[in-house]
Scaffold this active site. Structure first.
Site, short mmCIF file in Angstrom:
data_model
loop_
_atom_site.label_atom_id
_atom_site.label_comp_id
_atom_site.label_asym_id
_atom_site.label_seq_id
_atom_site.Cartn_x
_atom_site.Cartn_y
_atom_site.Cartn_z
N ARG A 131 -23.17 15.61 -46.05
CA ARG A 131 -22.27 15.43 -47.05
C ARG A 131 -22.16 16.24 -48.25
NH1 ARG A 131 -22.81 9.24 -48.77
NH2 ARG A 131 -20.84 9.72 -49.74
N ASP A 152 -30.41 12.90 -43.41
CA ASP A 152 -29.62 13.95 -42.76
C ASP A 152 -28.06 13.95 -43.06
OD1 ASP A 152 -31.64 14.41 -40.23
OD2 ASP A 152 -31.75 12.44 -41.01
N ARG A 204 -47.54 15.84 -29.05
CA ARG A 204 -46.60 14.96 -29.86
C ARG A 204 -46.96 13.44 -29.56
NH1 ARG A 204 -42.04 13.25 -28.80
NH2 ARG A 204 -40.90 12.14 -30.29
N TYR A 259 -53.93 -5.54 -49.33
CA TYR A 259 -53.02 -5.98 -48.47
C TYR A 259 -52.55 -7.43 -48.88
CZ TYR A 259 -52.70 -1.89 -45.35
OH TYR A 259 -52.64 -0.75 -45.13
N ASP A 270 -53.21 2.27 -49.85
CA ASP A 270 -53.61 3.63 -49.41
C ASP A 270 -55.03 3.19 -48.75
OD1 ASP A 270 -52.20 6.49 -49.25
OD2 ASP A 270 -54.14 6.28 -48.47
N HIS A 298 -16.89 11.10 -45.94
CA HIS A 298 -17.33 9.92 -45.12
C HIS A 298 -17.58 10.66 -43.77
CE1 HIS A 298 -16.51 7.59 -48.40
NE2 HIS A 298 -15.34 8.05 -48.57
N THR A 308 -41.57 17.80 -46.82
CA THR A 308 -40.52 17.57 -47.49
C THR A 308 -40.70 16.12 -48.05
OG1 THR A 308 -39.28 16.18 -45.67
CG2 THR A 308 -39.36 18.68 -45.50
N ALA A 353 -27.11 12.64 -45.93
CA ALA A 353 -26.85 13.08 -47.10
C ALA A 353 -26.80 14.59 -47.25
CB ALA A 353 -27.87 12.60 -48.11
N ARG A 354 -27.71 15.35 -46.53
CA ARG A 354 -27.57 16.52 -46.10
C ARG A 354 -26.13 17.20 -45.76
NH1 ARG A 354 -33.60 16.96 -43.58
NH2 ARG A 354 -34.75 17.25 -45.54
N HIS A 362 -33.59 10.56 -35.57
CA HIS A 362 -34.10 11.71 -36.70
C HIS A 362 -34.82 12.65 -35.98
CE1 HIS A 362 -35.31 13.26 -40.59
NE2 HIS A 362 -36.54 13.03 -40.21
#
Ligand code: NAD
Length: 316
Positions: free
Chosen positions: A156, A151, A91, A68, A37, A171, A233, A153-154, A178
């Site tokens: 399903r 997304d 943005r 590194y 970091d 599935h 998150t 996983a959310r 994203h």
């Protein structure tokens, strides 16, 4: 006897990076983990904290704060480093600053002699993954982002709740950027081998298309809701990164919706976006093209156009 070690270099030891590191330790995914970091003190403190948990884990991972140069023999370089949006900042400006962050990372990683796979989580992940590919000059199959893995996983999970079926037997995928233009191709969503559209038609109204659309909206806005409640998150994405890492290190050939470069699939070229891919020890073994409906293909096209424009605005 196995003598080759599974080594991960983690760049960016903030909330996302350390949620990933914690999941790696608890799931005993690798043998060596180096934490890097720009804030060296932070990386040192995080390494100490994790090491103190080793005695309670089933792992004997070697964990340390490094430089590194330590990336030279890593199998995967995972990038979770980034800067946060300043109040009132556009943005595009944030993207420009994150591009500078990536310039300060990719160059020293490749100069170390690193010859593994880049895995990116920093947002906007599809663009940052493309930037990683450009800056590294690596084969695009060895550069991937978390894409719509979380997304998916959310989705399903929510479908499992709604249909009262184990999410592992569902599935269905979230595809595209994203972000705001991601979408669910319902024509390709299955419970085991039964299409959800067919289930809908046969259910006499108990499963309805409108509620399915609400679920996809819930998936699309989940991150906003979590950020509103707790500012960031990190656990979910940490676990998504761990899942992708396992698929690579275990040469699993698993299907995951990562951000991968499209090379003719879905009529797109050069764009990184979330699509189902077969993941193995070489990274993206191949993109798995789904038979999208005309409307779904248009949604993917729209998502790709937005990603293309953002990348081109950066003038890398
Ligand atoms: P954070 O601020 O907690 O951590 C960022 C870390 O990056 C800090 O430790 C910082 O010191 C480090 N860093 C900054 N510049 C650096 C540089 N030049 N070199 C090395 N390290 C540097 O942020 P976070 O909550 O961990 O989020 C990290 C990224 O992950 C953000 O871009 C966030 O949007 C993204 N994210 C992605 C997903 C996804 O689904 N892909 C989900 C959640 C968060």
């Amino acid at each position: 006897m196995r003598i080759d070690k599974r080594k991960i270099a983690l760049i960016g030891t903030g909330m996302v990076g350390m949620s990933y590191a914690y999941a790696l330790l608890n799931q005993n995914v690798c043998d060596e983990l180096v934490l890097i970091d720009v804030n060296k003190e932070r990386a040192i403190g995080e390494a100490m904290d994790l090491n103190h948990g080793l005695a309670f884990s089933g792992s004997n991972m070697k964990i340390y704060a490094g430089r590194y140069d330590d990336c030279s023999d890593a199998d995967i370089a995972v990038i979770c480093a980034g800067v946060a949006q300043k109040p009132g900042e556009s943005r595009l400006n944030l993207l420009k600053r994150n591009t500078e962050v990536f310039k300060s990372i990719i160059d020293p990683v490749t100069s170390s002699g690193f010859n593994g796979i880049f895995l990116v989580a920093t947002n906007p992940v599809d663009i940052m993954t493309r930037i990683t590919c450009t800056l590294s000059g690596f084969n695009p199959r060895r550069v991937l982002g978390t894409g719509t893995a979380l997304d998916t996983a959310r989705l399903r999970y929510l479908l499992g709740e709604y249909l009262k079926v184990d999410p592992r037997n569902i599935h269905a995928y979230v595809m595209g950027e994203h972000g705001d233009t991601e979408f669910v191709p319902w024509s390709q969503a299955m419970v085991a081998t039964k299409s959800i559209t067919e289930l809908c038609e046969e259910s006499h109204g108990s499963i309805c298309a409108q509620e399915l659309e609400q679920i996809s909206e819930e998936v699309r806005t989940a991150a906003y809701k979590i950020i509103e409640a707790k500012n960031a998150t990190y656990y979910g994405i940490g676990m998504a990164l761990t899942r992708i890492t396992k698929a690579i290190l275990g040469n699993e050939h698993s299907v995951l919706t990562v951000s991968a470069m499209l090379r003719g699939e879905y009529g797109q070229s050069g764009i990184f976006t979330g699509v189902p891919c077969i993941i193995n020890q070489n990274g993206v073994q191949r993109v798995l093209p789904l038979s999208l409906s005309e409307e779904e293909s248009e949604k993917l096209e729209q998502s790709c156009q937005i990603l293309k424009r953002s990348y081109e605005e950066l003038e890398i």
